[in-house]
Motif scaffolding. Structure first.
Motif, PDB file in Angstrom:
ATOM      1  N   LEU A  90       0.611  -1.288   0.023  1.00  0.00           N
ATOM      2  CA  LEU A  90       0.074   0.059  -0.207  1.00  0.00           C
ATOM      3  C   LEU A  90       0.945   1.191   0.059  1.00  0.00           C
ATOM      4  N   ALA A  91       2.306   1.137   0.424  1.00  0.00           N
ATOM      5  CA  ALA A  91       3.153   2.380   0.437  1.00  0.00           C
ATOM      6  C   ALA A  91       3.041   3.223  -0.940  1.00  0.00           C
ATOM      7  N   VAL A  92       3.343   2.457  -1.843  1.00  0.00           N
ATOM      8  CA  VAL A  92       3.331   3.000  -3.188  1.00  0.00           C
ATOM      9  C   VAL A  92       2.037   3.586  -3.778  1.00  0.00           C
ATOM     10  N   PRO A  93       1.090   2.943  -3.941  1.00  0.00           N
ATOM     11  CA  PRO A  93       0.032   3.557  -4.254  1.00  0.00           C
ATOM     12  C   PRO A  93      -0.705   4.695  -3.368  1.00  0.00           C
ATOM     13  N   LEU A  94      -0.326   4.559  -1.987  1.00  0.00           N
ATOM     14  CA  LEU A  94      -0.653   5.860  -0.940  1.00  0.00           C
ATOM     15  C   LEU A  94      -0.100   6.733  -1.469  1.00  0.00           C
ATOM     16  N   TYR A  95       1.174   6.812  -1.775  1.00  0.00           N
ATOM     17  CA  TYR A  95       2.060   7.955  -2.195  1.00  0.00           C
ATOM     18  C   TYR A  95       1.593   8.561  -3.259  1.00  0.00           C
ATOM     19  N   ASP A  96       1.208   7.652  -4.481  1.00  0.00           N
ATOM     20  CA  ASP A  96       0.685   8.201  -5.842  1.00  0.00           C
ATOM     21  C   ASP A  96      -0.675   8.955  -5.593  1.00  0.00           C
ATOM     22  N   ALA A  97      -1.479   8.341  -4.742  1.00  0.00           N
ATOM     23  CA  ALA A  97      -2.844   9.024  -4.670  1.00  0.00           C
ATOM     24  C   ALA A  97      -2.619  10.334  -3.914  1.00  0.00           C
ATOM     25  N   VAL A  98      -1.966  10.701  -2.755  1.00  0.00           N
ATOM     26  CA  VAL A  98      -1.561  11.872  -2.230  1.00  0.00           C
ATOM     27  C   VAL A  98      -0.959  12.665  -3.000  1.00  0.00           C
ATOM     28  N   LEU A  99       0.218  12.288  -3.823  1.00  0.00           N
ATOM     29  CA  LEU A  99       0.652  13.166  -4.898  1.00  0.00           C
ATOM     30  C   LEU A  99      -0.142  13.836  -5.886  1.00  0.00           C
ATOM     31  N   LEU A 141       5.646   3.266   8.079  1.00  0.00           N
ATOM     32  CA  LEU A 141       5.614   3.490   6.614  1.00  0.00           C
ATOM     33  C   LEU A 141       4.771   4.265   5.867  1.00  0.00           C
ATOM     34  N   VAL A 142       3.357   3.918   6.164  1.00  0.00           N
ATOM     35  CA  VAL A 142       2.406   4.379   5.625  1.00  0.00           C
ATOM     36  C   VAL A 142       2.333   5.947   5.821  1.00  0.00           C
ATOM     37  N   VAL A 143       2.516   6.549   7.136  1.00  0.00           N
ATOM     38  CA  VAL A 143       2.643   7.910   7.347  1.00  0.00           C
ATOM     39  C   VAL A 143       3.769   8.658   6.587  1.00  0.00           C
ATOM     40  N   VAL A 144       5.040   7.981   6.481  1.00  0.00           N
ATOM     41  CA  VAL A 144       5.997   8.498   5.532  1.00  0.00           C
ATOM     42  C   VAL A 144       5.704   8.382   4.268  1.00  0.00           C
ATOM     43  N   ALA A 145       5.030   7.548   3.647  1.00  0.00           N
ATOM     44  CA  ALA A 145       4.579   7.438   2.232  1.00  0.00           C
ATOM     45  C   ALA A 145       3.734   8.867   1.872  1.00  0.00           C
ATOM     46  N   MET A 146       2.496   9.056   2.663  1.00  0.00           N
ATOM     47  CA  MET A 146       1.684   9.997   2.665  1.00  0.00           C
ATOM     48  C   MET A 146       2.248  11.242   2.659  1.00  0.00           C
ATOM     49  N   LEU A 147       3.074  11.412   3.946  1.00  0.00           N
ATOM     50  CA  LEU A 147       3.734  12.736   3.973  1.00  0.00           C
ATOM     51  C   LEU A 147       4.702  13.033   2.720  1.00  0.00           C
ATOM     52  N   LEU A 148       5.364  12.410   2.333  1.00  0.00           N
ATOM     53  CA  LEU A 148       6.295  12.376   1.109  1.00  0.00           C
ATOM     54  C   LEU A 148       5.484  12.737  -0.151  1.00  0.00           C
ATOM     55  N   GLY A 149       4.411  12.093  -0.248  1.00  0.00           N
ATOM     56  CA  GLY A 149       3.711  12.494  -1.265  1.00  0.00           C
ATOM     57  C   GLY A 149       2.961  13.861  -1.241  1.00  0.00           C
ATOM     58  N   ALA A 150       2.484  14.193  -0.155  1.00  0.00           N
ATOM     59  CA  ALA A 150       2.323  15.634   0.206  1.00  0.00           C
ATOM     60  C   ALA A 150       3.419  16.559  -0.108  1.00  0.00           C
ATOM     61  N   VAL A 152       5.876  16.229  -1.919  1.00  0.00           N
ATOM     62  CA  VAL A 152       6.294  16.465  -3.422  1.00  0.00           C
ATOM     63  C   VAL A 152       5.329  17.339  -4.354  1.00  0.00           C
ATOM     64  N   ARG A 153       4.088  17.112  -3.705  1.00  0.00           N
ATOM     65  CA  ARG A 153       2.996  17.647  -4.581  1.00  0.00           C
ATOM     66  C   ARG A 153       3.021  19.190  -3.923  1.00  0.00           C
ATOM     67  N   SER A 154       3.445  19.670  -3.025  1.00  0.00           N
ATOM     68  CA  SER A 154       3.736  20.975  -2.515  1.00  0.00           C
ATOM     69  C   SER A 154       4.790  21.588  -3.207  1.00  0.00           C
ATOM     70  N   ARG A 155       5.970  20.946  -3.283  1.00  0.00           N
ATOM     71  CA  ARG A 155       7.040  21.500  -4.077  1.00  0.00           C
ATOM     72  C   ARG A 155       6.712  21.704  -5.482  1.00  0.00           C
ATOM     73  N   ARG A 156       6.192  20.745  -6.119  1.00  0.00           N
ATOM     74  CA  ARG A 156       5.626  20.937  -7.506  1.00  0.00           C
ATOM     75  C   ARG A 156       4.704  21.883  -7.584  1.00  0.00           C
ATOM     76  N   ALA A 157       3.878  22.237  -6.789  1.00  0.00           N
ATOM     77  CA  ALA A 157       2.906  23.471  -6.901  1.00  0.00           C
ATOM     78  C   ALA A 157       3.676  24.664  -6.591  1.00  0.00           C
ATOM     79  N   TYR A 158       4.597  24.757  -5.817  1.00  0.00           N
ATOM     80  CA  TYR A 158       5.371  25.927  -5.711  1.00  0.00           C
ATOM     81  C   TYR A 158       6.089  26.067  -6.895  1.00  0.00           C
ATOM     82  N   ALA A 159       6.993  24.981  -7.663  1.00  0.00           N
ATOM     83  CA  ALA A 159       7.692  25.260  -8.716  1.00  0.00           C
ATOM     84  C   ALA A 159       6.806  25.712  -9.847  1.00  0.00           C
ATOM     85  N   GLY A 160       5.540  25.080 -10.026  1.00  0.00           N
ATOM     86  CA  GLY A 160       4.625  25.582 -10.846  1.00  0.00           C
ATOM     87  C   GLY A 160       4.099  27.032 -10.905  1.00  0.00           C
TER      88      GLY A 160
END
Length: 387
Positions: A90-99, A141-150, A152-160
């Motif tokens: 679940l770690a990878v799909p959770l990361y992708d969904a939050v991202l 592991l689940v929390v780290v995956a979701m926080l990492l997705g959030a 990366v999403r924030s950084r991408r939004a800032y870069a955009g």
């Protein structure tokens, strides 16, 4: 060197992630130990493959991939196979969904699986703290995956946002540059119009007088020819100064010749009088020094006004120039008693429009029109300090 297309590189990256998750899932299935579980068979390993396969859709449909993996994992647990930590698959799909921005859709999935595992552990008689200790790595592991997705999403939004701001700033700079170029072209056009129109009008009148007097009064004809030569030289000098900006090879060059100002008014009046126009002057030339833009605009307006009188008012016309100094303004008035001065107001020339642009561009006031009966009047007020 051979270079893969971006779409191929993305597909290969997704396939690599799916293979890694598949290997982790198969190892977890093969090494799983749990009381009251059924023996592993080929279906258990097939379910492991099915859990990893949806990750090939992680970019296109991250939420759907997460739900498919969750459903297959739930089926695996329901069939009674030896359990393994759900975070393995679940770690990878959770990361992708939050991202992708599906945080609130993804959050129930780990909550449900970890809660179910904790309840099952408690039902099997495991102490509460021991159950927490067992599921703590999976929760982490689940929390780290979701926080990492959030993150990366924030950084991408800032870069955009930064890219958008840079693009808008570049467009603004481009529009400002185009506006400055347009203003510079308009200013050069006004300068050329004033210089050429005055010179041609003066030369035309003077040459006509010279042709008329060349046999009857050669001395006066010679004076007219001298005036033509002087007018031509002055016009060429002004045109050379104005056109210098076009030869600057990209440098910022402005036409700021201080010779173009009210201090040249006596020469202007002399040239117009030499062309045969009677001009009276009423004003004080020594009151104060004007800022360069105001000084040049005042001279050009007077030059254009007298040129119009030469062109339109007739040979018997008389002009009057008045300068009045006010606390914050300089007032300019040019009148004549010509018979056809209305031609400039009704024709297609740019003289009046150019004078209005000069005055209003400095924050001044402009008015021009025919007088009652006969004649024409131009009235201008310019600020003593340029706007």
């Amino acid at each position: 060197m051979f270079e893969l297309r971006p779409a191929v590189r993305r597909w290969m990256a997704d396939a690599a992630v799916a293979v890694v998750v598949l290997a982790a899932a198969e190892i977890a299935i093969a090494t799983g130990r749990e009381a009251h579980s059924v023996s592993r068979d080929w279906l258990a390993y097939v379910l492991g493959v099915v859990m990893a396969a949806p990750l090939l859709l992680r970019r296109r449909s991250p939420a759907a991939a997460l739900y498919i993996v969750s459903a297959v994992l739930l089926l695996f647990y329901a069939l009674g196979y030896p359990g393994f930590p759900p975070s393995v698959v679940l770690a990878v799909p959770l990361y992708d969904a939050v991202l992708a921005g599906y945080l609130w859709r993804a959050l129930p999935v780990p909550v449900v699986f970890l809660s179910m595992g904790y309840v099952v552990a408690m039902r099997d008689g495991m102490p509460p703290l021991d159950a927490v200790a067992v599921f703590l790595p999976s929760m982490a592991l689940v929390v780290v995956a979701m926080l990492l997705g959030a993150l990366v999403r924030s950084r991408r939004a800032y870069a955009g946002e930064v890219r958008q701001r840079l693009r808008l700033a570049e467009e603004q700079r481009r529009r400002e540059a185009e506006r400055q170029v347009a203003e510079e072209r308009l200013r050069i056009a006004r300068e050329l119009h004033d210089t050429v129109a005055h010179a041609i009008a003066t030369i035309t009148v003077q040459s006509g007088a010279a042709l008329h007097l060349i046999d009857q009064d050669p001395a006066r004809a010679r004076d007219a020819l001298k005036a033509i030569r002087q007018t031509g030289k002055a016009a060429l000098g002004e045109m050379r100064t104005t056109l210098g900006v076009l030869r600057a090879d990209g440098e910022s060059v402005l036409v700021t010749d201080r010779d173009i100002g009210l201090d040249r008014l006596p020469d202007l009046l002399a040239a117009v009088r030499a062309a045969g126009l009677e001009v009276g002057f009423d004003g004080d030339m020594s009151s104060r020094r004007l800022p360069e833009p105001v000084d040049r605009a005042a001279y050009r307006i007077l030059q254009e006004s007298l040129t119009n009188v030469l062109r339109h008012a007739g040979s018997a016309a008389r002009a009057q120039v008045r300068l009045a100094w006010e606390p914050e303004w300089i007032a300019i008035e040019v009148t004549d008693d010509g018979v056809s001065a209305e031609a400039e107001a009704s024709g297609g020339g740019h003289g009046l429009a150019g004078m209005r642009e000069r005055a209003e561009g400095l924050g001044g006031w402009f008015e021009a029109g025919p007088l009652r009966g006969r004649g024409f009047r131009v009235r201008v007020r310019l600020p003593l300090e340029a706007a």
